[in-house]
Design an enzyme around this catalytic site. Structure first.
Site, PDB file in Angstrom:
ATOM      1  N   GLU A   1      27.100 -73.995  22.932  1.00  0.00           N
ATOM      2  CA  GLU A   1      26.369 -74.436  24.123  1.00  0.00           C
ATOM      3  C   GLU A   1      25.814 -75.855  23.993  1.00  0.00           C
ATOM      4  OE1 GLU A   1      24.754 -70.938  26.607  1.00  0.00           O
ATOM      5  OE2 GLU A   1      23.707 -70.851  24.681  1.00  0.00           O
TER       6      GLU A   1
ATOM      7  N   HIS B   1      17.059 -75.775  23.544  1.00  0.00           N
ATOM      8  CA  HIS B   1      17.615 -74.587  24.208  1.00  0.00           C
ATOM      9  C   HIS B   1      17.276 -73.375  23.365  1.00  0.00           C
ATOM     10  CE1 HIS B   1      19.992 -71.607  26.062  1.00  0.00           C
ATOM     11  NE2 HIS B   1      20.935 -71.575  25.134  1.00  0.00           N
TER      12      HIS B   1
ATOM     13  N   HIS C   1      16.733 -68.933  23.198  1.00  0.00           N
ATOM     14  CA  HIS C   1      16.981 -67.625  23.803  1.00  0.00           C
ATOM     15  C   HIS C   1      15.680 -66.837  23.785  1.00  0.00           C
ATOM     16  CE1 HIS C   1      20.927 -68.920  22.051  1.00  0.00           C
ATOM     17  NE2 HIS C   1      21.211 -68.811  23.321  1.00  0.00           N
TER      18      HIS C   1
END
Lengths: 232, 232, 232, 232
Positions: free
Chosen positions: C79, C98, C100
């Site tokens: 990603e 980024h 999760h």
């Protein structure tokens, strides 16, 4: 009663204290005791200290009025009376755990009963009474700091395995220290899960009396917890 | 005031900082101070740093306007004014803890009052006011970063033991650093349990004023926390 | 651009990765990048690995299409396109995270907006858009695994500081890696507290636009987190 | 089947056990097995012990009736029948994980279905059946402690990847141990987040069948978890 047999009992009590701390049942406070295997009118309990740090040298002997047999300069737990009075009232009980486990407390200050949803907490089908010092005429403080309060708590406990202390914690008992430790662990797990299940606002399937069965293979579980706690 | 007596005060402050970090009251930020035992117009507070790492060499002295007595090149906490102004307003207070404890914050941004359900948080029966900088005419930022805001917070606190800072954290005070530390710990435990109890949508039994009693045996509790934090 | 200056940037990126892991923002996955200070068309990002273990030797350089400049045999994050496309769209952004992060995900799959209740999350008053790959015509998978998806995400982010990815995680950006790290930390804290506050079913006082103010003293905060993470 | 190939399988099983403990999927109990790569009628499972402590020397071999091939004096897990019967029923399954994961249990005792909200739990779109021993005529105990119960559980699982055991835990299966481990991890994350999302009382966007896609790059994820667990 050989010295060796007594030493094993003490070692298991030390291990119980450490397992309960490792599993988050006991925070910096709380305590676990065992009845003296050679004298039912005596019990063993650590001096006042953090459960995770207890060693065999910290274990003291008490009579059932919770007087230390040989105090020397050691501090003792204020709530030791819980242990003495339960041993007096319950011949079948050989281990007592008193924790301030946060997880169970919401069930002690609301009308929501603590009932079992997991198989490993099946022993809760017997019911979980809530002890409130106000019910016995005490208006100041919530601690079980004398024999009268200890006796009142033992009466509330009756023949059950767990009692909640309102706004305070709980008491878990068992025929052996191993059984009491497992009950204390799974009592917490069950309370945490039940709190989550309650938040779903969906009907809950509790463990029923006829399917209740305490875990077999206690020796295995104890051995696994022992090795986990000791890292061996 | 001997050097030895002062050294004990500093050591207890260092220990308080570490206990509060170990118990999760202070995250990487937040701070605890004590009033100078030999001069009521001075207080001690660590330089700006993580509470878990504080040592005696990190402790600085401040006057009640929160000017460092001897700053040198050390950074100081932006919100030290909380400490100075509370010491000025409250002669009975000798220790102040400011935390950004997440657990209490939901009570500062909703209409749900923070009230005691556990015996160890009995001191909350005095009430827990919520301080909002907007109420004192501040429209930008929520930090207590000057003496005017510190004074306004002290006024909101009044004669209570705990005040919440809206969307920010809380302040806990006590006559000794030991008492303040225990209050800060149990304030959090109580807030966490109350949040769970509230989720049950069942009437809650709070600790009433007449049964409120702060834990006795403070020395024991402090000793247990000390040994736990220091791993000894 | 001296070698020394570049080395400082890389060291700060490594530290950012470790701070974010230590603070629980990044689990075993997730990543943080910085724009190349000497070439705005390049950025730095670790090879595919656990954030807590990143060292300077693990940092790779990418162009804004997220092609590695010198891949050798190193695995790269699937990603990474998130980073390249945000740097392309946002000249003011020099750091991208980024994660999760589980804590924010409930806000990405319900209609409840993620708004600030704590002062340290004031930057959220700008709004927090939710990116859903289905909105851009993707029907299989939720990962941002190519430049078209990266560009669509950058469009959703617009000029905001945080965007949620539906059922997946979030993106946090900042003008410096220090600012982005603090935003990522407080974004999580705010989400956790807001979830609790929502469970009270009581009106919530959010941080208003006119009182929003990002924490000053960024250097202090960074130094404290650095020492905390490194245990020094 | 070379000795070397078998050794790799055992090493991966040991690593799986440790990763699952490190990630909080397995508590002190619970177990993971792999089918024997050279003989589909055999599987490997550790002797009864804490998952975090398993080494290659603790791995035992069982037939599909869950009889140990060479027990010696080693204790075996009471619920090993889960593994044997699933391997018998599902030729596509080469790894089975049985956990007592608290997080999923609320979904097993309420009417709220466990459905995916995060991309990494997409495999749950296949559905998550709930196994209740009462449905197969058992009235005492909830453990899967014989082949009949193991077979009934395998029937409930059908061709799905996950089944819940009412008030007990879950079973997660996969074509490889790596895939099963990732599924077990993300099953828990999803359950925790779904519980929070449910508490918002706002409509939930689940992962739909047509967008479900299991994470690619399994090798990367495994390598990252391996290094994280081993601290290397």
């Amino acid at each position: 009663m050989t010295t060796q047999a007594l030493s094993t009992v003490i070692d298991d009590l030390v291990l119980a204290s450490r397992i309960l701390a490792d599993q988050g049942v006991l925070d910096s406070f709380g305590h676990v005791s065992v009845r003296h295997p050679g004298n039912p009118h005596r019990y063993f309990l650590a001096r006042a200290m953090a459960p995770a740090l207890v060693t065999a040298g910290d274990i003291m002997e008490f009579d059932l009025d919770s007087n230390p047999v040989d105090q020397r300069d050691r501090r003792v737990f204020l709530e030791r009376f819980i242990h003495g009075q339960i041993y007096r009232a319950r011949a079948d009980v050989n281990a007592v755990i008193h924790s301030h486990s946060p997880t169970v407390i919401p069930f002690s200050v609301t009308q929501v009963p603590l009932k079992p949803i997991i198989n490993t907490a099946s022993f809760l089908v017997a019911g979980v009474p809530v002890f409130d010092v106000r019910d016995v005429g005490i208006v100041s403080g919530l601690l079980v700091a004398n024999n009268a309060l200890g006796q009142a708590l033992a009466t509330t406990l009756g023949n059950k395995h767990v009692a909640l202390l309102r706004g305070h914690g709980d008491v878990v008992v068992g025929p052996t220290v191993q059984r009491a430790v497992l009950r204390a662990i799974y009592n917490l797990v069950n309370a945490r899960l039940l709190a989550t299940a309650l938040s779903f606002n969906s009907p809950i399937t509790y463990i029923s009396a006829d399917e209740a069965q305490e875990p077999v293979r206690l020796d295995d579980a104890w051995e696994i917890l022992k090795r986990k706690t000791m890292g061996t």
